[in-house]
Scaffold this motif. Structure first.
Motif, PDB file in Angstrom:
ATOM      1  N   ARG A  61      -2.122  -9.071  -6.723  1.00  0.00           N
ATOM      2  CA  ARG A  61      -3.181  -7.913  -6.720  1.00  0.00           C
ATOM      3  C   ARG A  61      -2.206  -6.644  -6.818  1.00  0.00           C
ATOM      4  O   ARG A  61      -2.612  -5.907  -7.414  1.00  0.00           O
ATOM      5  CB  ARG A  61      -3.905  -7.876  -5.356  1.00  0.00           C
ATOM      6  CG  ARG A  61      -4.804  -6.640  -5.334  1.00  0.00           C
ATOM      7  CD  ARG A  61      -5.870  -6.786  -4.231  1.00  0.00           C
ATOM      8  NE  ARG A  61      -6.749  -5.608  -4.349  1.00  0.00           N
ATOM      9  CZ  ARG A  61      -6.423  -4.452  -3.340  1.00  0.00           C
ATOM     10  NH1 ARG A  61      -5.565  -4.567  -2.679  1.00  0.00           N
ATOM     11  NH2 ARG A  61      -7.179  -3.331  -3.707  1.00  0.00           N
ATOM     12  N   LYS A  62      -1.136  -6.644  -6.007  1.00  0.00           N
ATOM     13  CA  LYS A  62      -0.501  -5.306  -5.800  1.00  0.00           C
ATOM     14  C   LYS A  62       0.499  -4.857  -6.996  1.00  0.00           C
ATOM     15  O   LYS A  62       0.486  -4.174  -7.445  1.00  0.00           O
ATOM     16  CB  LYS A  62       0.208  -5.076  -4.424  1.00  0.00           C
ATOM     17  CG  LYS A  62      -0.981  -5.047  -3.472  1.00  0.00           C
ATOM     18  CD  LYS A  62      -1.861  -3.821  -3.433  1.00  0.00           C
ATOM     19  CE  LYS A  62      -2.755  -3.850  -2.296  1.00  0.00           C
ATOM     20  NZ  LYS A  62      -3.306  -2.549  -2.333  1.00  0.00           N
ATOM     21  N   LEU A  80      -2.014  -3.935  -9.796  1.00  0.00           N
ATOM     22  CA  LEU A  80      -2.320  -2.383  -9.843  1.00  0.00           C
ATOM     23  C   LEU A  80      -1.154  -1.645 -10.120  1.00  0.00           C
ATOM     24  O   LEU A  80      -1.340  -0.624 -10.588  1.00  0.00           O
ATOM     25  CB  LEU A  80      -2.624  -2.275  -8.282  1.00  0.00           C
ATOM     26  CG  LEU A  80      -2.954  -0.950  -7.826  1.00  0.00           C
ATOM     27  CD1 LEU A  80      -3.991  -0.293  -8.721  1.00  0.00           C
ATOM     28  CD2 LEU A  80      -3.324  -0.878  -6.283  1.00  0.00           C
ATOM     29  N   GLU A 135      -7.065   1.264 -10.094  1.00  0.00           N
ATOM     30  CA  GLU A 135      -7.577   0.562  -8.686  1.00  0.00           C
ATOM     31  C   GLU A 135      -8.891  -0.468  -9.097  1.00  0.00           C
ATOM     32  O   GLU A 135      -8.657  -1.724  -8.919  1.00  0.00           O
ATOM     33  CB  GLU A 135      -7.918   1.519  -7.666  1.00  0.00           C
ATOM     34  CG  GLU A 135      -8.299   0.841  -6.384  1.00  0.00           C
ATOM     35  CD  GLU A 135      -7.317   0.471  -5.596  1.00  0.00           C
ATOM     36  OE1 GLU A 135      -7.707  -0.555  -4.811  1.00  0.00           O
ATOM     37  OE2 GLU A 135      -6.232   0.776  -5.815  1.00  0.00           O
ATOM     38  N   ILE A 180       2.433   1.422  -3.475  1.00  0.00           N
ATOM     39  CA  ILE A 180       1.535   1.851  -4.333  1.00  0.00           C
ATOM     40  C   ILE A 180       1.105   3.395  -4.188  1.00  0.00           C
ATOM     41  O   ILE A 180       0.837   4.095  -5.142  1.00  0.00           O
ATOM     42  CB  ILE A 180       0.039   1.234  -4.296  1.00  0.00           C
ATOM     43  CG1 ILE A 180       0.407  -0.391  -4.663  1.00  0.00           C
ATOM     44  CG2 ILE A 180      -1.114   1.471  -5.138  1.00  0.00           C
ATOM     45  CD1 ILE A 180       0.841  -0.711  -6.036  1.00  0.00           C
ATOM     46  N   THR A 208      -8.275   7.351  -0.286  1.00  0.00           N
ATOM     47  CA  THR A 208      -7.577   6.462   0.374  1.00  0.00           C
ATOM     48  C   THR A 208      -8.352   6.264   1.763  1.00  0.00           C
ATOM     49  O   THR A 208      -8.484   5.209   2.342  1.00  0.00           O
ATOM     50  CB  THR A 208      -5.999   6.392   0.538  1.00  0.00           C
ATOM     51  OG1 THR A 208      -5.579   7.732   1.017  1.00  0.00           O
ATOM     52  CG2 THR A 208      -5.572   6.228  -0.918  1.00  0.00           C
ATOM     53  N   PHE A 267       1.059   6.261  -6.856  1.00  0.00           N
ATOM     54  CA  PHE A 267      -0.058   7.229  -7.139  1.00  0.00           C
ATOM     55  C   PHE A 267      -0.037   8.457  -7.023  1.00  0.00           C
ATOM     56  O   PHE A 267      -0.111   9.429  -7.773  1.00  0.00           O
ATOM     57  CB  PHE A 267      -1.288   6.623  -6.068  1.00  0.00           C
ATOM     58  CG  PHE A 267      -2.411   5.668  -6.672  1.00  0.00           C
ATOM     59  CD1 PHE A 267      -2.920   6.044  -7.868  1.00  0.00           C
ATOM     60  CD2 PHE A 267      -2.795   4.330  -6.131  1.00  0.00           C
ATOM     61  CE1 PHE A 267      -3.909   4.979  -8.303  1.00  0.00           C
ATOM     62  CE2 PHE A 267      -3.324   3.727  -6.481  1.00  0.00           C
ATOM     63  CZ  PHE A 267      -4.051   3.845  -7.508  1.00  0.00           C
ATOM     64  N   ASP A 317      -8.855  -4.535  -8.991  1.00  0.00           N
ATOM     65  CA  ASP A 317      -9.510  -5.346  -7.866  1.00  0.00           C
ATOM     66  C   ASP A 317     -10.463  -6.348  -8.803  1.00  0.00           C
ATOM     67  O   ASP A 317     -10.484  -7.400  -8.011  1.00  0.00           O
ATOM     68  CB  ASP A 317     -10.442  -4.297  -7.421  1.00  0.00           C
ATOM     69  CG  ASP A 317      -9.967  -3.349  -6.329  1.00  0.00           C
ATOM     70  OD1 ASP A 317      -8.646  -3.620  -6.019  1.00  0.00           O
ATOM     71  OD2 ASP A 317     -10.129  -2.148  -6.136  1.00  0.00           O
ATOM     72  N   GLU A 357       0.854  -1.064   0.050  1.00  0.00           N
ATOM     73  CA  GLU A 357       0.012  -0.025  -0.141  1.00  0.00           C
ATOM     74  C   GLU A 357       0.793   1.395   0.085  1.00  0.00           C
ATOM     75  O   GLU A 357       0.538   2.342  -0.530  1.00  0.00           O
ATOM     76  CB  GLU A 357      -1.040   0.224   1.176  1.00  0.00           C
ATOM     77  CG  GLU A 357      -1.910  -1.121   1.243  1.00  0.00           C
ATOM     78  CD  GLU A 357      -3.119  -0.912   0.313  1.00  0.00           C
ATOM     79  OE1 GLU A 357      -3.247   0.491  -0.278  1.00  0.00           O
ATOM     80  OE2 GLU A 357      -3.926  -1.639  -0.173  1.00  0.00           O
ATOM     81  N   TYR A 382     -12.632   5.360  -8.393  1.00  0.00           N
ATOM     82  CA  TYR A 382     -11.711   4.427  -7.571  1.00  0.00           C
ATOM     83  C   TYR A 382     -12.469   3.572  -6.886  1.00  0.00           C
ATOM     84  O   TYR A 382     -11.695   2.274  -6.561  1.00  0.00           O
ATOM     85  CB  TYR A 382     -11.236   5.514  -6.495  1.00  0.00           C
ATOM     86  CG  TYR A 382     -10.086   5.078  -5.616  1.00  0.00           C
ATOM     87  CD1 TYR A 382      -8.750   4.924  -6.177  1.00  0.00           C
ATOM     88  CD2 TYR A 382     -10.030   4.646  -4.442  1.00  0.00           C
ATOM     89  CE1 TYR A 382      -7.741   4.302  -5.577  1.00  0.00           C
ATOM     90  CE2 TYR A 382      -9.023   4.285  -3.508  1.00  0.00           C
ATOM     91  CZ  TYR A 382      -7.913   3.986  -4.111  1.00  0.00           C
ATOM     92  OH  TYR A 382      -6.865   3.741  -3.340  1.00  0.00           O
ATOM     93  N   TYR A 393      -6.441   6.761 -11.403  1.00  0.00           N
ATOM     94  CA  TYR A 393      -7.436   6.303 -10.348  1.00  0.00           C
ATOM     95  C   TYR A 393      -8.347   5.002 -10.979  1.00  0.00           C
ATOM     96  O   TYR A 393      -8.668   4.195 -10.374  1.00  0.00           O
ATOM     97  CB  TYR A 393      -8.621   7.414 -10.264  1.00  0.00           C
ATOM     98  CG  TYR A 393      -8.177   8.581  -9.357  1.00  0.00           C
ATOM     99  CD1 TYR A 393      -7.469   8.713  -8.524  1.00  0.00           C
ATOM    100  CD2 TYR A 393      -8.464  10.123 -10.142  1.00  0.00           C
ATOM    101  CE1 TYR A 393      -6.855   9.821  -7.828  1.00  0.00           C
ATOM    102  CE2 TYR A 393      -7.985  11.269  -9.533  1.00  0.00           C
ATOM    103  CZ  TYR A 393      -7.290  10.935  -8.313  1.00  0.00           C
ATOM    104  OH  TYR A 393      -6.742  12.181  -7.500  1.00  0.00           O
ATOM    105  N   ILE A 399      -1.348   1.775 -13.108  1.00  0.00           N
ATOM    106  CA  ILE A 399      -0.926   3.125 -12.598  1.00  0.00           C
ATOM    107  C   ILE A 399      -0.281   3.886 -13.669  1.00  0.00           C
ATOM    108  O   ILE A 399      -0.728   5.027 -14.006  1.00  0.00           O
ATOM    109  CB  ILE A 399      -0.591   3.304 -11.157  1.00  0.00           C
ATOM    110  CG1 ILE A 399      -1.308   2.707 -10.156  1.00  0.00           C
ATOM    111  CG2 ILE A 399       0.030   4.704 -11.059  1.00  0.00           C
ATOM    112  CD1 ILE A 399      -0.559   2.610  -8.836  1.00  0.00           C
TER     113      ILE A 399
END
Length: 457
Positions: free
Chosen positions: A398-399, A403, A425, A258, A282, A262, A429, A255, A365, A422, A407
């Motif tokens: 996932r990350k 993601l 995300e 990320i 967030t 972002f 997901d 996070e 988002y 945005y 980005i």
């Protein structure tokens, strides 16, 4: 104490999950108030509120890393302690608790030194601009000192929850959160300390929570006690805990990564207002999804204990109920955000232009959150059953595989590049939920067969 242990293996699953999850959900929501209240007060500071809010938002990647290290130890050690309890091996469970405590002391010392020496450089790397670095550095200069309290509160509280004492773990969080709510306006406005006051209020509040947590684990009511003879983190005890906690660590630490990606992309395409909006997005995301995470944490002792006790039917029943509740919740939250984005955004800022910008971005988002309850239920079940490899794979996919590249890819395919950032995300997901569901369907069946092999015809 015997009743508490036996309850996890005998009480009706629905009633037990409600009993354990309710305090955990409340604790999760209250815990979020630490940072949410700071942001609300800071965002409403006269004249400088928008820039100060953005500056503190840039601190969030650093704070996430600190919390991630607490999760590395706590979320890995606590399920293992529950599994040992299910096997009636209290000695091994207490050794796990003590070793994790010792490791957190070491980690806290290292993190504190790093933050005191290089926090400003980290903040500039993480997206602070010339306009916001003053506020970011002021906040972190105070927050760094409280690293030990954050580590021990978050990490050790997981062991209270793992024993089924969810009301006690809720009080642990309430002690700090309510202190923070009271101290924030005092330090920020009355003492005119601004963002430094917000950080100081957080540190004092975490210290109070820490005292409560350690007092309980050394007291008479706990099943597992902190004992000095167990404080040495030997590899035999601590390495399996780290392996199991790695998935949660990756999820939380990523996070931070990320957030940096972002912030840097949004600063390039949309400037400070886009970064400020991300702070709000967030915050809404974390606050909105915490109840589902709290429900999942409430299910963890039931899943872990019964897996250790080889009660496959009870494990299966608990997971199915957890999945239904988490999915229903994520659908409800998604609908609320889609219908009333302005309501959520206006909590954090009175600035009309920021409200308008962030409200539009929030809908984008949050678009993939409709199915995210599946991800939460599966992820917690992987951890609860001690399946470290699968939980790590899900977190990494996932990350880092989804993601992070999106980005930088999406702004090239959408005319409004800022909105494109945005968009990464929700796409990530939806793809992640699909992957996790497929992997889980195989791994869950395998885990159940391990403790209750199918009967041969």
């Amino acid at each position: 104490m015997t009743d508490k242990k036996e309850m996890l293996g005998t009480a009706p699953v629905g009633r037990l999950l409600f009993k354990l999850a309710l305090p955990t959900v409340v604790a999760q929501l209250i815990n979020m108030l630490y940072n949410i209240v700071d942001r609300i007060y800071i965002g409403h500071m006269p004249k400088i509120g928008d820039l100060a809010l953005t500056g503190v938002g840039v601190c969030m990647p650093v704070i996430m890393i600190v919390s991630a290290f607490a999760a590395l130890v706590g979320s890995g050690g606590a399920p293992r302690a529950s599994i040992f309890m299910g096997k009636k091996d209290i000695e091994s469970a207490e050794k796990t608790l003590g070793a994790c405590f010792g490791l957190q002391i070491v980690i806290s010392a290292v993190l504190t030194a790093v933050l005191l020496l290089w926090s400003k450089d980290l903040l500039l790397t993480f997206g602070a601009s010339d306009n916001t670095i003053e506020y970011a550095a002021s906040y972190m200069s105070i927050y760094s000192v409280g690293t030990l309290f954050v580590q021990l509160t978050l990490g050790m509280n997981a062991f209270i929850t793992a024993q089924g004492f969810t009301k006690t773990s809720m009080i642990s969080v309430m002690v700090g959160a309510f202190s923070n709510i009271l101290l924030d306006p005092l330090f920020i406005y009355a003492f005119d300390m601004g963002v430094k006051g917000a950080a100081l209020a957080t540190v004092i509040s975490q210290a109070l929570s820490c005292v409560w947590v350690l007092s309980f684990l050394c007291g008479k009511k706990t099943v597992l006690k902190l004992k000095p003879k167990n404080f040495i983190p030997t590899p035999k005890i601590i390495l399996p805990c780290i392996a199991l906690g790695t998935a949660t660590f990756i999820m939380q630490a990523s996070e931070s990564v990320i957030a940096v990606c972002f912030n840097s992309s949004l600063l390039e395409y949309g400037g400070d207002i886009a970064v400020g909006a991300m702070t709000i997005l967030t915050s809404v995301m974390q606050f909105a999804m915490l109840p589902a995470q709290g429900i999942a944490q409430g299910a963890q002792p039931i899943l872990s204990y019964n897996y250790g006790a080889k009660n496959a039917d009870r494990v299966k029943k608990t997971y199915r109920l957890l999945l239904k509740i988490c999915l229903a919740y994520s659908v409800t939250v998604w609908a609320a955000v889609m219908l009333f984005p302005h309501t959520f955004v206006s909590i954090f800022t009175p600035d009309a232009s920021l409200i308008a910008f962030a409200s539009r971005a929030l809908r984008v988002y949050f678009a993939g959150m409709v199915l995210f309850g599946i991800q939460i239920a599966c992820q917690m079940t992987f951890v609860s059953l001690g399946n470290a490899p699968s939980s790590v794979i899900v977190a990494v996919v996932r990350k880092f595989l989804l993601l992070l590249p999106l980005i930088y890819i999406m702004p090239n395919f959408i005319s409004d590049a800022t909105l494109g950032v945005y968009t990464a995300e929700p796409i990530a997901d939806i793809l992640a939920v699909t992957f996790t569901s497929i992997l889980f369907s195989f791994q869950f069946k395998k885990a159940l067969n391990k403790i209750a092999p199918p009967k041969k015809p």
